[in-house]
Design a protein around this motif. Structure first.
Motif, PDB file in Angstrom:
ATOM      1  N   TRP A 127       0.808  -1.210  -0.144  1.00  0.00           N
ATOM      2  CA  TRP A 127      -0.013   0.140   0.153  1.00  0.00           C
ATOM      3  C   TRP A 127       0.863   1.219   0.030  1.00  0.00           C
ATOM      4  CZ3 TRP A 127      -4.982   1.572  -0.598  1.00  0.00           C
ATOM      5  CH2 TRP A 127      -5.236   2.992  -0.316  1.00  0.00           C
ATOM      6  N   GLU A 128       1.624   1.229   0.995  1.00  0.00           N
ATOM      7  CA  GLU A 128       2.803   2.433   1.068  1.00  0.00           C
ATOM      8  C   GLU A 128       3.393   2.823  -0.209  1.00  0.00           C
ATOM      9  OE1 GLU A 128       5.186   1.180   4.261  1.00  0.00           O
ATOM     10  OE2 GLU A 128       3.397   1.261   5.762  1.00  0.00           O
ATOM     11  N   GLN A 129       3.723   1.777  -1.264  1.00  0.00           N
ATOM     12  CA  GLN A 129       4.778   1.882  -2.247  1.00  0.00           C
ATOM     13  C   GLN A 129       3.756   2.099  -3.492  1.00  0.00           C
ATOM     14  OE1 GLN A 129       7.237  -1.409  -2.398  1.00  0.00           O
ATOM     15  NE2 GLN A 129       8.233  -1.073  -0.338  1.00  0.00           N
ATOM     16  N   GLY A 130       2.452   1.752  -3.453  1.00  0.00           N
ATOM     17  CA  GLY A 130       1.505   1.893  -4.450  1.00  0.00           C
ATOM     18  C   GLY A 130       1.035   3.302  -4.935  1.00  0.00           C
ATOM     19  N   ASN A 131       1.075   4.366  -4.157  1.00  0.00           N
ATOM     20  CA  ASN A 131       0.464   5.450  -4.576  1.00  0.00           C
ATOM     21  C   ASN A 131      -0.826   5.600  -4.887  1.00  0.00           C
ATOM     22  OD1 ASN A 131       0.881   8.154  -4.966  1.00  0.00           O
ATOM     23  ND2 ASN A 131       0.903   7.988  -6.932  1.00  0.00           N
ATOM     24  N   TYR A 132      -1.656   4.610  -4.110  1.00  0.00           N
ATOM     25  CA  TYR A 132      -2.896   4.521  -4.044  1.00  0.00           C
ATOM     26  C   TYR A 132      -3.648   5.803  -3.572  1.00  0.00           C
ATOM     27  CZ  TYR A 132      -1.790  -0.433  -5.268  1.00  0.00           C
ATOM     28  OH  TYR A 132      -1.502  -1.486  -5.697  1.00  0.00           O
ATOM     29  N   GLN A 133      -4.756   6.027  -3.745  1.00  0.00           N
ATOM     30  CA  GLN A 133      -5.792   7.179  -3.172  1.00  0.00           C
ATOM     31  C   GLN A 133      -6.714   6.429  -2.178  1.00  0.00           C
ATOM     32  OE1 GLN A 133      -4.899  10.446  -3.877  1.00  0.00           O
ATOM     33  NE2 GLN A 133      -3.290   9.440  -4.965  1.00  0.00           N
ATOM     34  N   GLY A 134      -6.948   7.016  -1.055  1.00  0.00           N
ATOM     35  CA  GLY A 134      -7.754   6.431  -0.246  1.00  0.00           C
ATOM     36  C   GLY A 134      -7.017   6.245   1.175  1.00  0.00           C
ATOM     37  N   VAL A 135      -7.907   5.490   2.077  1.00  0.00           N
ATOM     38  CA  VAL A 135      -7.100   4.940   3.360  1.00  0.00           C
ATOM     39  C   VAL A 135      -7.094   3.285   3.423  1.00  0.00           C
ATOM     40  CG1 VAL A 135      -7.852   7.038   4.588  1.00  0.00           C
ATOM     41  CG2 VAL A 135      -9.472   5.108   4.521  1.00  0.00           C
ATOM     42  N   SER A 136      -6.541   2.856   4.079  1.00  0.00           N
ATOM     43  CA  SER A 136      -6.541   1.375   4.109  1.00  0.00           C
ATOM     44  C   SER A 136      -6.005   0.656   5.634  1.00  0.00           C
ATOM     45  CB  SER A 136      -5.543   0.705   3.101  1.00  0.00           C
ATOM     46  OG  SER A 136      -3.995   0.862   3.775  1.00  0.00           O
ATOM     47  N   GLY A 137      -6.286  -0.482   5.723  1.00  0.00           N
ATOM     48  CA  GLY A 137      -5.877  -0.998   7.094  1.00  0.00           C
ATOM     49  C   GLY A 137      -5.763  -2.625   7.076  1.00  0.00           C
ATOM     50  N   VAL A 138      -4.725  -3.066   7.664  1.00  0.00           N
ATOM     51  CA  VAL A 138      -4.363  -4.559   7.504  1.00  0.00           C
ATOM     52  C   VAL A 138      -4.456  -4.859   8.894  1.00  0.00           C
ATOM     53  CG1 VAL A 138      -2.654  -6.316   6.851  1.00  0.00           C
ATOM     54  CG2 VAL A 138      -2.921  -4.039   5.398  1.00  0.00           C
ATOM     55  N   THR A 139      -5.154  -6.026   9.187  1.00  0.00           N
ATOM     56  CA  THR A 139      -5.232  -6.604  10.466  1.00  0.00           C
ATOM     57  C   THR A 139      -4.811  -8.080  10.555  1.00  0.00           C
ATOM     58  OG1 THR A 139      -6.996  -4.920  11.009  1.00  0.00           O
ATOM     59  CG2 THR A 139      -6.899  -6.720  12.614  1.00  0.00           C
ATOM     60  N   ARG A 140      -4.200  -8.571  11.323  1.00  0.00           N
ATOM     61  CA  ARG A 140      -3.869  -9.988  11.460  1.00  0.00           C
ATOM     62  C   ARG A 140      -4.804 -10.571  12.547  1.00  0.00           C
ATOM     63  NH1 ARG A 140       0.775 -12.793  14.871  1.00  0.00           N
ATOM     64  NH2 ARG A 140       1.075 -14.741  14.009  1.00  0.00           N
ATOM     65  N   SER A 141      -5.629 -11.595  11.973  1.00  0.00           N
ATOM     66  CA  SER A 141      -6.285 -12.215  12.813  1.00  0.00           C
ATOM     67  C   SER A 141      -5.909 -13.593  13.474  1.00  0.00           C
ATOM     68  CB  SER A 141      -7.794 -12.523  12.009  1.00  0.00           C
ATOM     69  OG  SER A 141      -7.382 -13.444  10.912  1.00  0.00           O
ATOM     70  N   LEU A 142      -6.597 -14.126  14.234  1.00  0.00           N
ATOM     71  CA  LEU A 142      -6.103 -15.493  14.787  1.00  0.00           C
ATOM     72  C   LEU A 142      -5.804 -16.503  13.696  1.00  0.00           C
ATOM     73  CD1 LEU A 142      -8.781 -16.065  17.757  1.00  0.00           C
ATOM     74  CD2 LEU A 142      -6.295 -15.211  17.874  1.00  0.00           C
ATOM     75  N   ALA A 143      -6.435 -16.482  12.677  1.00  0.00           N
ATOM     76  CA  ALA A 143      -6.219 -17.561  11.673  1.00  0.00           C
ATOM     77  C   ALA A 143      -6.340 -17.205  10.356  1.00  0.00           C
ATOM     78  CB  ALA A 143      -7.271 -18.710  11.646  1.00  0.00           C
ATOM     79  N   GLY A 144      -5.452 -15.832  10.051  1.00  0.00           N
ATOM     80  CA  GLY A 144      -5.746 -15.337   8.714  1.00  0.00           C
ATOM     81  C   GLY A 144      -5.193 -13.895   8.772  1.00  0.00           C
ATOM     82  N   LEU A 145      -6.023 -13.067   7.919  1.00  0.00           N
ATOM     83  CA  LEU A 145      -5.685 -11.554   8.024  1.00  0.00           C
ATOM     84  C   LEU A 145      -7.188 -10.848   7.139  1.00  0.00           C
ATOM     85  CD1 LEU A 145      -5.110 -10.209   4.845  1.00  0.00           C
ATOM     86  CD2 LEU A 145      -2.892 -11.426   5.398  1.00  0.00           C
ATOM     87  N   VAL A 146      -7.169  -9.454   7.512  1.00  0.00           N
ATOM     88  CA  VAL A 146      -8.221  -8.686   7.131  1.00  0.00           C
ATOM     89  C   VAL A 146      -7.630  -7.556   6.714  1.00  0.00           C
ATOM     90  CG1 VAL A 146     -10.456  -7.697   7.153  1.00  0.00           C
ATOM     91  CG2 VAL A 146     -10.173  -9.854   8.691  1.00  0.00           C
ATOM     92  N   CYS A 147      -8.024  -7.044   5.357  1.00  0.00           N
ATOM     93  CA  CYS A 147      -7.476  -5.841   4.876  1.00  0.00           C
ATOM     94  C   CYS A 147      -8.722  -5.100   4.284  1.00  0.00           C
ATOM     95  CB  CYS A 147      -6.544  -6.171   3.612  1.00  0.00           C
ATOM     96  SG  CYS A 147      -5.151  -7.254   3.743  1.00  0.00           S
ATOM     97  N   ARG A 148      -8.623  -3.865   4.620  1.00  0.00           N
ATOM     98  CA  ARG A 148      -9.773  -2.989   4.378  1.00  0.00           C
ATOM     99  C   ARG A 148      -9.241  -1.637   3.438  1.00  0.00           C
ATOM    100  NH1 ARG A 148     -14.242  -4.956   7.237  1.00  0.00           N
ATOM    101  NH2 ARG A 148     -13.949  -6.143   9.140  1.00  0.00           N
TER     102      ARG A 148
END
Length: 274
Positions: free
Chosen positions: A218-239
Motif C-alpha cells: 500500500w505504501e509503495q503503490g501510491n494509492y488514493q484513499g485509506v487502508s488497514g491490514v489486521t492480522r487475525s487468529l487464523a488469517g488476515l483482513v485488509c480494508r
C-alpha cells in the motif's frame, strides 16, 4: 410488475487424478455458470458466474451453496459487476453457504457491486472450514452510481459474514450502512468516499513478516484513499476505503500474489473476464 427472482446455485468440486473438477452444477435463473476453465493447469478449476438479470431488485432472493471436497482447489468470479437496484420498500436478499473440506482451497472473487441509491439489500454468508482448508475472498462495494453523480442518500446495506472451524468462530463481521448525508460524511461511515472493500484470507496463520510486506504494498503503490491490514487468529483482513475500484482491485491482487506464493507456491492467474 414482474415477479421477484428466487435464484438458486449449487456447486460441488472434487479432486480426481490431480485435477479439480466441477461434479455438481445446479442453477435456477437468474444464476448461470459458464464452463470450467483451466488457465493454470488441472489443479485449479476456474468458474465464472453470470447473473442473467443484471442485478437485484426489491424482493429478489438468491441463494448459493458451494462445496469443495478434500484438497480441491477452485477460483470463482463473476462475469460482470453486480447491481443492487432501487427499491420501493421490499428488501433483496442473498444467502451464501460455503463448505471447504480438509485441505481444500477456494478463491472467491466477485467483481464490483454497485448499490443504487434507495436500494434495500441484505446478504448473509456462512463459511465452514475443515482443517488445513483456506479461503481467500474479496468484496468491492460502490455506494451510488458515482459516474452520474448519484450518492447513496437513501436506502440501506446490511452484510453478515461468519467463518467457522470445528464449531468455533474464526471471524465474524457485521456491516450496516444507512443512506444519508451523515453516514456519507462521517469518519465512522464512508468518510466522503464512495467505495468500501474487504480482502479476507482465513484458515492459516499469517506471520508478522508477511503482514509487514502486505502493508508495504500500500505504501509503495501510491494509492488514493485509506487502508488497514489486521492480522487475525487464523488469517488476515485488509480494508480499503476510497473512490477507485481499480485501486482496490490492484492492491488486492498484490496481496493475493503474496499469499498465494506463500501458501500454495503458485503465482496468481488473473481471470480473463477482469
Amino acid at each position: 410488475m414482474a415477479s421477484p427472482w428466487a435464484g438458486e446455485l449449487e456447486l460441488e468440486f472434487a479432486k480426481r487424478n490431480q485435477q479439480t473438477v466441477l461434479t455438481r452444477n445446479y442453477t435456477v435463473a437468474p444464476w448461470k455458470i459458464q464452463r470450467s476453465l483451466y488457465p493454470e493447469g488441472d489443479e485449479v478449476c476456474h468458474c465464472i458466474l453470470l447473473h442473467t438479470a443484471g442485478g437485484l431488485v426489491g424482493g429478489d432472493r438468491l441463494s448459493a451453496k458451494i462445496h469443495l471436497q478434500p484438497k480441491a482447489q477452485a477460483l470463482i468470479t463473476t462475469a460482470a459487476a453486480s447491481k443492487i437496484y432501487r427499491s420501493t420498500g421490499a428488501e433483496s436478499l442473498q444467502n451464501v453457504h460455503i463448505r471447504l473440506d480438509e485441505g481444500a482451497s477456494l478463491e472467491w472473487f466477485p467483481q464490483e457491486t454497485i448499490v443504487f441509491s434507495e436500494a434495500q439489500y441484505r446478504q448473509q454468508t456462512r463459511i465452514e472450514l475443515a482443517p488445513a482448508a483456506t479461503l481467500t475472498m474479496w468484496e468491492i462495494i460502490r455506494f451510488g452510481r458515482t459516474a452520474r453523480g448519484e450518492k447513496f442518500l437513501d436506502g440501506n446495506w446490511r452484510s453478515h459474514t461468519e467463518v467457522w472451524r470445528d464449531q468455533m468462530p474464526l471471524w465474524i463481521d457485521r456491516q450496516y450502512l444507512e443512506g444519508n448525508t451523515e453516514m456519507l460524511g462521517s469518519p465512522n461511515g464512508l468518510n466522503n468516499y464512495a467505495i468500501t472493500a474487504n480482502f479476507i484470507f482465513i484458515g492459516a496463520t499469517v506471520e508478522p513478516e508477511l503482514i509487514t510486506r502486505i502493508r508495504s504494498t500500500w505504501e509503495q503503490g501510491n494509492y488514493q484513499g485509506v487502508s488497514g491490514v489486521t492480522r487475525s487468529l487464523a488469517g488476515l483482513v485488509c480494508r480499503y476505503c476510497g473512490d477507485s475500484s481499480s485501486d482496490a482491485r490492484k492492491w488486492f491482487q498484490q496481496i493475493w500474489q503474496l499469499l498465494r506464493v506463500s501458501y500454495r507456491n503458485r503465482a496468481i492467474c488473473v481471470p480473463r473476464v477482469w
